[in-house]
Write an enzyme that holds these catalytic residues in place. Sequence first.
Site, short mmCIF file in Angstrom:
data_model
loop_
_atom_site.label_atom_id
_atom_site.label_comp_id
_atom_site.label_asym_id
_atom_site.label_seq_id
_atom_site.Cartn_x
_atom_site.Cartn_y
_atom_site.Cartn_z
N LEU A 61 0.85 -1.19 0.00
CA LEU A 61 0.00 0.00 0.00
C LEU A 61 0.89 1.25 0.00
O LEU A 61 1.05 1.91 1.01
CB LEU A 61 -0.87 -0.03 1.26
CG LEU A 61 -2.07 0.88 1.34
CD1 LEU A 61 -3.13 0.45 0.35
CD2 LEU A 61 -2.64 0.87 2.74
N PRO A 62 1.50 1.55 -1.16
CA PRO A 62 2.38 2.72 -1.19
C PRO A 62 1.58 4.02 -1.03
O PRO A 62 0.51 4.17 -1.62
CB PRO A 62 3.05 2.65 -2.56
CG PRO A 62 2.25 1.71 -3.37
CD PRO A 62 1.47 0.84 -2.44
N HIS A 63 2.11 4.90 -0.20
CA HIS A 63 1.47 6.20 0.03
C HIS A 63 2.50 7.15 0.63
O HIS A 63 3.60 6.73 0.99
CB HIS A 63 0.26 6.06 0.96
CG HIS A 63 0.63 5.49 2.30
ND1 HIS A 63 0.86 4.14 2.49
CD2 HIS A 63 0.82 6.09 3.49
CE1 HIS A 63 1.17 3.94 3.76
NE2 HIS A 63 1.18 5.09 4.39
N ALA A 64 2.14 8.40 0.73
CA ALA A 64 2.98 9.40 1.39
C ALA A 64 2.03 10.35 2.13
O ALA A 64 0.83 10.10 2.20
CB ALA A 64 3.84 10.14 0.36
#
Length: 144
Positions: A61-64
């Site tokens: 779950l890539p996020h920033a």
Amino acid sequence: MKLNEEVIRVGQSASDWEEAVKQCGQLLIENGNVEARYVNAMVNTVHTLGPYIVIAPGVALPHARPEDGVLQQGICVCVLQKPVSFSPDKEAIVFIGLAAQNKVMHLNLLKAVAEVVGDSEKLAQLKKARTVREVQQLFEKGSG
């Protein structure tokens, strides 16, 4: 949760997790969810904090952070042909990119993702998805 076909890719190939995260981020850029700098922040987050974004077997779950360039909330889904490795014991074949403008939206998006990823049957179907429609249906069912 309804996902447009523009934010779903199946059968993607990526040489490593970084490339997979960037492909995911590119969908968020093209859909108007984030600025380009958000994608770099997604990659840097993993370099800094480790592969905590692998939230279930085979799912990342890539996020920033919102201030890293979120324009509007959204998610995207990339299903790879083969899993990529983050570390010896963490790999992912499904990448679900997340862009949230604040904590409440972040939690709402996570809830929608959890309804699919938390169901072992749906998760197995997601990992094997070969069409955009299959992915759409899994997420639509989840938000009953």
